[in-house]
Scaffold this active site. Structure first.
Site, PDB file in Angstrom:
ATOM      1  N   ALA A   8       0.823  -1.215   0.000  1.00 17.63           N
ATOM      2  CA  ALA A   8       0.000   0.000   0.000  1.00 17.63           C
ATOM      3  C   ALA A   8       0.855   1.262   0.000  1.00 17.63           C
ATOM      4  CB  ALA A   8      -0.927  -0.006   1.219  1.00 17.63           C
ATOM      5  N   GLU A   9       1.852   1.302   0.864  1.00 16.13           N
ATOM      6  CA  GLU A   9       2.625   2.537   1.006  1.00 16.13           C
ATOM      7  C   GLU A   9       3.557   2.760  -0.190  1.00 16.13           C
ATOM      8  OE1 GLU A   9       1.428   0.662   4.812  1.00 16.13           O
ATOM      9  OE2 GLU A   9       2.668  -0.044   3.138  1.00 16.13           O
ATOM     10  N   TYR A  47      -0.650 -15.350   1.482  1.00 15.94           N
ATOM     11  CA  TYR A  47       0.482 -14.548   1.935  1.00 15.94           C
ATOM     12  C   TYR A  47       1.599 -15.442   2.477  1.00 15.94           C
ATOM     13  CZ  TYR A  47      -2.339 -10.247   1.847  1.00 15.94           C
ATOM     14  OH  TYR A  47      -3.107  -9.177   1.462  1.00 15.94           O
ATOM     15  N   ARG A  57     -16.656   6.160   0.412  1.00 20.42           N
ATOM     16  CA  ARG A  57     -17.974   5.536   0.454  1.00 20.42           C
ATOM     17  C   ARG A  57     -18.267   4.729  -0.803  1.00 20.42           C
ATOM     18  NH1 ARG A  57     -21.613  10.011   0.591  1.00 20.42           N
ATOM     19  NH2 ARG A  57     -23.212   8.557   1.336  1.00 20.42           N
ATOM     20  N   GLY A  92     -18.966   7.815  -3.560  1.00 23.12           N
ATOM     21  CA  GLY A  92     -17.984   8.892  -3.552  1.00 23.12           C
ATOM     22  C   GLY A  92     -17.263   9.001  -2.227  1.00 23.12           C
ATOM     23  N   ALA A 131      -6.892   0.655  -5.969  1.00 26.81           N
ATOM     24  CA  ALA A 131      -7.624   1.910  -6.119  1.00 26.81           C
ATOM     25  C   ALA A 131      -7.526   2.788  -4.873  1.00 26.81           C
ATOM     26  CB  ALA A 131      -9.084   1.630  -6.448  1.00 26.81           C
ATOM     27  N   ASP A 138      -5.075   2.991  -2.691  1.00 28.16           N
ATOM     28  CA  ASP A 138      -3.754   3.610  -2.634  1.00 28.16           C
ATOM     29  C   ASP A 138      -3.659   4.759  -3.644  1.00 28.16           C
ATOM     30  OD1 ASP A 138      -3.191   1.528  -0.867  1.00 28.16           O
ATOM     31  OD2 ASP A 138      -2.366   0.269  -2.462  1.00 28.16           O
TER      32      ASP A 138
END
Length: 385
Positions: free
Chosen positions: A48-49, A119, A237, A241, A304, A306
């Site tokens: 993610a980062e 994982y 949301r 949006g 999306a 990220d």
């Protein structure tokens, strides 16, 4: 003494955003189906980062990723690939005793029951990150430090590190936190700690669905009531949006807000939503901005969130109004949703700015499909139903 010294100077920061977290080598399926049935996999990267750092670098910002990888070929691949996006990886540490994490996933949407992820990250180099072994000078060298709740779930040492990085102290950069609740990672832990961490940050991204799943909190207003401390709370949301709660204050003594990333400003209510009293804001009035999502012809629903964070942070660095920050987030997310992987080239800045400036009616008529980021003005990608 471990940890950063109080008053760390970063007013002359040369990095826009520093992102800390685990990145892993991802094995992507060659075709749809169960993991047991997929015959082969292609290699990619996931994290993610690091995804946020790559997207920001591709958008023209100075981004750095700080992490820990094994002294192995997969670690080489991660550092080289992330660096290839223009991200500064000089502060990444190599662990001679622990491997780089990897995972396999199916091609289906993460939100469906058919989605599978396997994982192999237990005992990974990243899980050994702690307050004693991270480069604080590099972490606090940027205008923004971006963190994620995924890191908190990796180990007790990683949780201690996030508590250290989010602790109140003078000279702290603006701290951005994406809750990123992953139920699989919290099977043996209490995801309620993510609420504690989020409350100590300046800018928080959280999905309505994950707030309900992790904390039992339902609805954007209730989320803001549970998180009165951050200057800005972005509630995602889904197809409805995003709703942004922005208080009138700048970050307080715990954060110097160096570099001018002004998340606490109160722009006009450009989103068209009613401004109201934040449910838990005793001393500050919130500006509440609601921005509809775009209609997107989705190719793969991964990465999306990220990308949305990267778009919002990019516009924050540019000092744009809250509505525009959210719209840039939606556009960055749309770029990723219309390609198979977690990362893609974002739209050119002038192209994105042109779309962000559309009136509400034109924004609502946008529909974006594969290849839209390369569209020029002569054959605009706007399609009406």
């Amino acid at each position: 003494m471990s940890g950063p010294a109080a008053g760390t100077a970063h007013a002359a920061a040369t990095t826009d955003v520093v992102c800390l977290g685990e990145s892993m080598v991802t094995f992507l399926p060659s075709q749809p189906g169960r993991l047991a049935d997929v015959p082969s996999f292609g290699r990619g990267i996931g994290g993610a980062e690091s995804n946020v750092a790559c997207a920001l670098a591709a958008a023209g910002h100075r981004a750095a990723w700080v992490g820990r990888v094994g002294a192995d070929g997969f670690g080489d691949h991660l550092v080289e690939t992330i660096g290839g996006y223009g991200v500064d990886t000089s502060a990444v540490r190599r662990d001679p005793d622990r491997p780089t994490g990897i995972y396999f996933r199916t091609a289906t949407d993460r939100g469906t029951g058919a989605h599978e992820v396997a994982y192999y990250r237990a005992g990974s180099a990243a899980s050994a990150m702690s307050p004693a072994n991270v480069p604080y000078g590099e972490l606090f060298a940027g205008r923004i430090l971006h963190l994620s709740g995924i890191t908190a779930a990796l180990s007790a040492d990683c949780l201690a590190l996030l508590r250290e990085l989010t602790a109140p102290r003078p000279g702290r950069p603006l701290v951005s936190f994406d809750v990123n609740h992953r139920p699989r990672l919290w099977r043996d832990g209490d995801a309620g700690v993510l609420l504690e961490l989020a409350s100590r940050c300046d800018l928080v991204f959280v999905g309505e669905d994950e707030a309900e799943e992790a904390w039992g909190i339902v609805g954007a207003e209730a989320i803001r009531a549970a998180l009165p401390e951050p200057s800005v709370v972005v509630v995602k949301r889904g197809s409805a949006g995003a709703t942004v709660f922005a208080s009138g204050r700048r970050p307080g003594p715990r954060s110097s807000n160096a570099g001018g990333a002004d998340i606490g400003s109160r722009p006009a209510n450009v989103g068209g939503a009613e401004a109201g009293e934040g449910a838990a804001q005793a001393a500050d009035r919130d500006t509440v901005t609601v921005v509809p999502a775009l209609r997107v012809d989705v190719v793969a629903a991964v990465g999306a969130g990220d990308a949305f964070a990267a778009g919002f942070l990019s516009a924050t660095l540019r000092g744009l109004p809250v509505r525009d920050r959210v719209r840039h987030g939606h556009l960055m997310a749309a770029a990723v949703l219309t390609v198979p992987g977690d990362l893609t080239e974002p739209p050119a800045r002038d192209h994105a700015d042109r779309l962000v400036a559309l009136d509400d009616g034109a924004w609502g008529r946008l529909r974006l499909g594969p290849g839209w980021t390369a569209a020029d003005r002569a054959h605009e990608e706007v399609r009406t139903p």
